[in-house]
Design a protein around this motif. Structure first.
Motif, mmCIF file in Angstrom:
data_model
loop_
_atom_site.group_PDB
_atom_site.id
_atom_site.type_symbol
_atom_site.label_atom_id
_atom_site.label_comp_id
_atom_site.label_asym_id
_atom_site.label_seq_id
_atom_site.Cartn_x
_atom_site.Cartn_y
_atom_site.Cartn_z
ATOM 1 N N MET A 128 -3.527 -4.860 17.014
ATOM 2 C CA MET A 128 -4.981 -4.730 16.638
ATOM 3 C C MET A 128 -4.940 -3.107 16.843
ATOM 4 S SD MET A 128 -7.488 -7.550 18.635
ATOM 5 C CE MET A 128 -6.631 -7.435 20.067
ATOM 6 N N GLN A 129 -4.185 -2.583 17.669
ATOM 7 C CA GLN A 129 -4.105 -1.152 17.958
ATOM 8 C C GLN A 129 -2.900 -0.353 17.083
ATOM 9 O OE1 GLN A 129 -6.758 0.520 19.556
ATOM 10 N NE2 GLN A 129 -7.615 -1.676 19.576
ATOM 11 N N LYS A 130 -2.617 -0.695 16.090
ATOM 12 C CA LYS A 130 -1.453 -0.156 15.477
ATOM 13 C C LYS A 130 -1.774 1.293 14.760
ATOM 14 C CE LYS A 130 -2.088 -2.691 11.248
ATOM 15 N NZ LYS A 130 -1.282 -3.800 10.322
ATOM 16 N N ASN A 131 -2.791 1.301 14.474
ATOM 17 C CA ASN A 131 -3.253 2.922 14.327
ATOM 18 C C ASN A 131 -3.285 3.873 15.020
ATOM 19 O OD1 ASN A 131 -3.384 1.742 11.431
ATOM 20 N ND2 ASN A 131 -5.200 1.134 11.592
ATOM 21 N N ASN A 132 -3.673 3.287 16.308
ATOM 22 C CA ASN A 132 -3.827 4.314 17.278
ATOM 23 C C ASN A 132 -2.613 4.593 18.130
ATOM 24 O OD1 ASN A 132 -6.451 4.273 16.671
ATOM 25 N ND2 ASN A 132 -7.223 2.775 18.154
ATOM 26 N N ILE A 133 -1.346 3.831 17.976
ATOM 27 C CA ILE A 133 -0.119 4.119 18.775
ATOM 28 C C ILE A 133 0.646 5.257 18.231
ATOM 29 C CG2 ILE A 133 1.888 2.839 19.405
ATOM 30 C CD1 ILE A 133 0.536 0.325 19.436
ATOM 31 N N PRO A 134 0.969 6.285 18.875
ATOM 32 C CA PRO A 134 1.745 7.246 18.184
ATOM 33 C C PRO A 134 3.139 6.540 17.495
ATOM 34 C CG PRO A 134 1.267 7.772 20.691
ATOM 35 C CD PRO A 134 0.789 6.362 20.343
ATOM 36 N N PRO A 135 3.621 7.208 16.365
ATOM 37 C CA PRO A 135 4.744 6.827 15.574
ATOM 38 C C PRO A 135 5.932 6.650 16.334
ATOM 39 C CG PRO A 135 3.459 8.411 14.262
ATOM 40 C CD PRO A 135 2.838 8.179 15.814
ATOM 41 N N GLY A 136 6.236 7.660 17.218
ATOM 42 C CA GLY A 136 7.434 7.519 18.093
ATOM 43 C C GLY A 136 7.265 6.401 18.827
ATOM 44 N N LEU A 137 6.328 5.820 19.509
ATOM 45 C CA LEU A 137 6.065 4.780 20.577
ATOM 46 C C LEU A 137 6.067 3.546 19.601
ATOM 47 C CD1 LEU A 137 5.888 4.141 23.306
ATOM 48 C CD2 LEU A 137 3.584 4.618 23.287
ATOM 49 N N ARG A 138 5.390 3.593 18.570
ATOM 50 C CA ARG A 138 5.022 2.206 17.894
ATOM 51 C C ARG A 138 6.387 1.405 17.435
ATOM 52 N NH1 ARG A 138 2.412 3.689 12.342
ATOM 53 N NH2 ARG A 138 1.036 4.766 13.769
ATOM 54 N N ARG A 139 7.328 1.773 17.090
ATOM 55 C CA ARG A 139 8.528 0.984 16.973
ATOM 56 C C ARG A 139 9.284 0.372 18.246
ATOM 57 N NH1 ARG A 139 12.392 1.077 12.603
ATOM 58 N NH2 ARG A 139 14.293 -0.106 12.776
#
Length: 59
Positions: free
Chosen positions: A22-33
């Motif tokens: 649900m919050q994939k757009n708010n998570i920074p790209p470095g932390l997302r993976r």
């Protein structure tokens, strides 16, 4: 096997997966993976716990 701890872990793993989706757009790209990989690992282990508890239910 402590069923209360297993149930809490299963609920927490699925909640983490839902929050990451649900919050994939708010998570920074470095932390997302890393967060996505860890939540997938937790969900796979939760499925294993579900299957294991169903397999050992009769004994």
């Amino acid at each position: 096997m402590d069923t209360t701890a297993s149930i809490i872990f299963i609920i927490a793993a699925f909640c983490l997966g839902g929050i990451v989706i649900m919050q994939k757009n708010n998570i920074p790209p470095g932390l997302r993976r890393g967060l996505a990989l860890s939540s997938i690992a937790f969900i796979v282990f939760a499925f294993f716990l579900i299957v294991y508890s169903l397999a050992t239910m009769g004994s």
